[in-house]
Scaffold this active site. Structure first.
Site, mmCIF file in Angstrom:
data_model
loop_
_atom_site.group_PDB
_atom_site.id
_atom_site.type_symbol
_atom_site.label_atom_id
_atom_site.label_comp_id
_atom_site.label_asym_id
_atom_site.label_seq_id
_atom_site.Cartn_x
_atom_site.Cartn_y
_atom_site.Cartn_z
ATOM 1 N N HIS A 164 14.913 74.142 57.879
ATOM 2 C CA HIS A 164 15.236 73.574 59.172
ATOM 3 C C HIS A 164 14.233 72.065 59.317
ATOM 4 C CE1 HIS A 164 16.525 72.802 62.919
ATOM 5 N NE2 HIS A 164 17.083 74.181 63.254
ATOM 6 N N ASP A 388 37.022 70.499 54.555
ATOM 7 C CA ASP A 388 38.096 71.106 53.812
ATOM 8 C C ASP A 388 37.718 70.260 52.432
ATOM 9 O OD1 ASP A 388 40.229 71.105 52.254
ATOM 10 O OD2 ASP A 388 41.672 69.990 53.639
HETATM 11 C C1 LIG Z 1 23.495 65.958 75.747
HETATM 12 C C2 LIG Z 1 24.747 66.378 75.196
HETATM 13 C C3 LIG Z 1 24.434 68.006 74.767
HETATM 14 C C4 LIG Z 1 25.867 66.626 76.132
HETATM 15 O O1 LIG Z 1 27.020 66.820 75.669
HETATM 16 P P1 LIG Z 1 28.632 66.984 76.428
HETATM 17 O O2 LIG Z 1 29.450 67.140 75.630
HETATM 18 O O3 LIG Z 1 28.289 67.333 77.684
HETATM 19 O O4 LIG Z 1 28.493 65.142 76.819
HETATM 20 P P2 LIG Z 1 29.307 64.068 75.868
HETATM 21 O O5 LIG Z 1 28.793 62.764 76.529
HETATM 22 O O6 LIG Z 1 28.844 64.090 74.464
HETATM 23 O O7 LIG Z 1 30.783 64.155 76.159
HETATM 24 C C5 LIG Z 1 31.305 64.311 77.447
HETATM 25 C C6 LIG Z 1 33.022 63.872 77.352
HETATM 26 O O8 LIG Z 1 32.880 62.615 77.002
HETATM 27 C C7 LIG Z 1 34.112 62.449 75.805
HETATM 28 N N1 LIG Z 1 33.535 62.435 74.468
HETATM 29 C C8 LIG Z 1 32.368 61.968 74.243
HETATM 30 N N2 LIG Z 1 32.206 61.867 72.853
HETATM 31 C C9 LIG Z 1 33.445 62.079 72.418
HETATM 32 C C10 LIG Z 1 33.941 61.856 71.132
HETATM 33 N N3 LIG Z 1 33.147 61.597 69.973
HETATM 34 N N4 LIG Z 1 35.073 62.187 70.992
HETATM 35 C C11 LIG Z 1 35.903 62.480 71.764
HETATM 36 N N5 LIG Z 1 35.663 62.537 73.115
HETATM 37 C C12 LIG Z 1 34.325 62.371 73.369
HETATM 38 C C13 LIG Z 1 34.698 64.059 76.130
HETATM 39 O O9 LIG Z 1 35.587 63.851 76.928
HETATM 40 C C14 LIG Z 1 33.643 64.946 76.632
HETATM 41 O O10 LIG Z 1 34.345 65.741 77.549
HETATM 42 P P3 LIG Z 1 34.850 67.098 76.929
HETATM 43 O O11 LIG Z 1 33.787 67.870 76.209
HETATM 44 O O12 LIG Z 1 35.516 67.796 78.121
HETATM 45 O O13 LIG Z 1 36.108 66.677 75.767
HETATM 46 C C15 LIG Z 1 25.393 65.810 73.870
HETATM 47 O O14 LIG Z 1 25.497 64.357 74.339
HETATM 48 C C16 LIG Z 1 24.302 65.994 72.762
HETATM 49 O O15 LIG Z 1 23.356 65.348 72.792
HETATM 50 N N6 LIG Z 1 24.682 66.922 71.829
HETATM 51 C C17 LIG Z 1 24.216 67.047 70.611
HETATM 52 C C18 LIG Z 1 23.535 68.651 70.674
HETATM 53 C C19 LIG Z 1 22.771 69.027 69.459
HETATM 54 O O16 LIG Z 1 22.318 68.198 68.675
HETATM 55 N N7 LIG Z 1 23.035 70.234 68.974
HETATM 56 C C20 LIG Z 1 22.333 70.801 67.735
HETATM 57 C C21 LIG Z 1 21.273 71.525 68.123
HETATM 58 S S1 LIG Z 1 20.293 71.545 66.454
HETATM 59 C C22 LIG Z 1 21.115 72.856 65.513
HETATM 60 O O17 LIG Z 1 22.239 73.011 65.991
HETATM 61 C C23 LIG Z 1 20.419 73.524 64.438
HETATM 62 C C24 LIG Z 1 20.838 74.838 63.766
HETATM 63 O O18 LIG Z 1 20.561 75.775 64.234
HETATM 64 O O19 LIG Z 1 21.503 74.626 62.727
#
Ligand SMILES: CC(C)(COP(=O)(O)OP(=O)(O)OC[C@H]1O[C@@H](n2cnc3c(N)ncnc32)[C@H](O)[C@@H]1OP(=O)(O)O)[C@@H](O)C(=O)NCCC(=O)NCCSC(=O)CC(=O)O
Length: 447
Positions: A164, A388
């Site tokens: 990680h 894929d």
């Molecule tokens: C803060 C957040 C969690 C918030 O996420 P949200 O989905 O709520 O918010 P968002 O701003 O990204 O998206 C909100 C809305 O904007 C639109 N939208 C945003 N980006 C888009 C895109 N690229 N394509 C299409 N639509 C998009 C969509 O309509 C979506 O609604 P709708 O969703 O309804 O379509 C995210 O921004 C974020 O930082 N995510 C990353 C989380 C992360 O890093 N996870 C990994 C952890 S480490 C890990 O995982 C390690 C391991 O263990 O392996």
């Protein structure tokens, strides 16, 4: 003849980047990497249907997977290297030296491919033989190991174990998609969104957090160092739940209707991710799963949120966990989902003022607190089902390590229709209660 559910190792080899293809050789650890130094290893399995014989797999699929892996490592050179502790240095570094390579195991399984790649509750131990070991010592830790397992006439899977300290969810899935893209095309070039960016100088440390993290994560006590690869208890089962687009729209409508009563409230960020996390959180609390586990650790990708922002292709860790908590009695009530959504919204609204790493408590030490909160791994926006390699989309993409981290994993639904797959592990009895609350909650008129 092998007994049922047996795994037979066919080959063990090493794969290196093409000779003399690497120019950069080392990477320092940043303040985003250090908290993950003692974290459980990341374990991923991609399953692919492939209704052909073992010989066919070994003759036509295997050489392509191996060759494309070598080409991919040319771009992802740190993964072929090691984490090492130079004697004179306070912190370890990632070092690639010419000749370094990745361990690859080829195996055959006579287990039921569809059982292992299905969504139903399954004992966590059943997947372990599909994952490679990544042994490490006090001074050297390899960063990546791989295993291909063929299920003759049904399919194959790719088991990935990564340290990680070198990847967050965005980076690990980017590596897989890059490799798949090279395997599919046969060409070693990558499109810009899949080309890793390594410059560590973009990660600043204005608050001087490195020293704090070095003490907290680099010099572990004996019990902390043991937590690197602990196994889930033997009665732990893992299940994949699904929320369809229709379910998510219904959850959204429910929250909006309940909130209409109070016209003063600010607009809500009602994304798929927020509604999914809130619903699972409510169901876990209602199922009374581990009474204490009422906190969520909501990870936020900092790449686009740092000042100045850094490229989305930055390869490494760039995630900050934000804690979200509320009283279980609030969530038990009829407005539990609304309250859960509002708590998550407080974090999202807080992001408007940028990322603040000054609160040292935001990243908990695994030994002190990681057992309690529920993390959220991966994201429904990673598009993992696009991984894929040339033989079609995965039948299943699974983050196995959540059984150790206690997180739920989020993945976009395989059919691309806007739903979400939620994976997590619980003990068998807790899972049965949770599953019934999750399913019945969606059917009920009152959520
Ligand atoms: C803060 C957040 C969690 C918030 O996420 P949200 O989905 O709520 O918010 P968002 O701003 O990204 O998206 C909100 C809305 O904007 C639109 N939208 C945003 N980006 C888009 C895109 N690229 N394509 C299409 N639509 C998009 C969509 O309509 C979506 O609604 P709708 O969703 O309804 O379509 C995210 O921004 C974020 O930082 N995510 C990353 C989380 C992360 O890093 N996870 C990994 C952890 S480490 C890990 O995982 C390690 C391991 O263990 O392996």
């Amino acid at each position: 003849m092998a007994p049922p559910n047996a795994i037979t190792v066919l080959e063990h080899c090493r794969v290196a980047p093409p000779p003399d293809s690497i120019t950069q050789t080392s990477l320092p650890l940043t303040i985003f990497d250090l908290p993950f130094l003692r974290f459980p290893l990341v374990q991923i399995i991609y399953f692919y249907e492939y209704p052909h014989s073992k010989t066919h797999f070994l003759d036509s699929v295997l050489p392509k997977l191996k060759h494309s892996l070598s080409l991919t490592l040319q771009h992802f050179y740190p993964l072929a290297g090691n984490l090492i502790w130079p004697p004179e240095s306070e912190k370890p570094i990632i070092l690639y030296v010419n000749g370094d390579s990745v361990s690859l195991t080829i195996a055959e399984s006579n287990s039921d491919f569809y059982h292992l790649s299905g969504n139903h509750a399954r004992n966590c131990n059943e997947s372990h033989s599909l994952l490679p070991h990544l042994p490490s010592s006090e001074t050297l830790a390899p960063l990546l190991a791989l295993q291909f397992t063929v299920f003759p006439n049904y399919g194959f899977c790719i088991g990935i174990t990564i340290h990680h300290v070198i990847v967050d969810g965005h980076s690990s899935t980017m590596f897989s998609k890059s490799w798949a893209s090279i395997c599919r095309s046969g060409d070693s070039s990558l499109s810009p969104e899949l080309l890793p960016f390594y410059d560590r100088t973009v990660i600043k440390d204005p608050e001087g957090l490195e020293k704090f993290f070095l003490n907290k994560f680099v010099k572990p006590t004996e019990s902390e160092s043991e937590s690197v690869d602990h196994r889930a208890p033997s009665n732990t089962v893992k299940t994949t739940f699904e929320l369809s687009r229709g379910d998510i729209e219904r959850l959204k409508k429910w929250v909006l209707t309940r909130r209409e009563k109070d016209k003063q409230t600010p607009p809500l960020h009602l994304s798929t991710l927020v509604l999914t996390c809130a619903y699972v959180w409510v169901c876990l609390i209602r199922a009374d799963v581990k009474r204490k586990r009422i906190q969520l650790v909501f990870p936020v990708d900092c790449r686009a949120r740092l000042d100045p922002p850094i490229p989305l292709t930055y390869f490494g860790n760039c995630v900050l966990g934000h804690r979200v908590h509320t009283e279980p009695c609030d969530i038990m009530g009829e407005d539990g989902l609304v309250i859960a959504v509002e708590e998550l919204n407080k974090v999202i609204r807080g992001l408007e003022s940028g990322i603040h790493m000054s609160t040292k408590k935001k990243i908990p030490s695994p030994s002190e607190e990681m057992e309690a909160p529920i993390g959220i791994a991966w994201s429904n926006r990673y598009r993992v089902y696009e991984t894929d390699f040339g033989w079609g989309r995965p039948t299943k993409a699974e983050l196995i390590s959540i059984e150790k981290t206690g997180a739920m994993s989020l993945v976009e639904s395989r059919d691309g229709a806007g739903g979400v797959e939620i994976g997590f592990a619980l003990n068998k009895q807790e899972m049965e209660v949770f599953a019934s609350i999750f399913t019945n909650g969606l059917k009920a008129s009152k959520l």
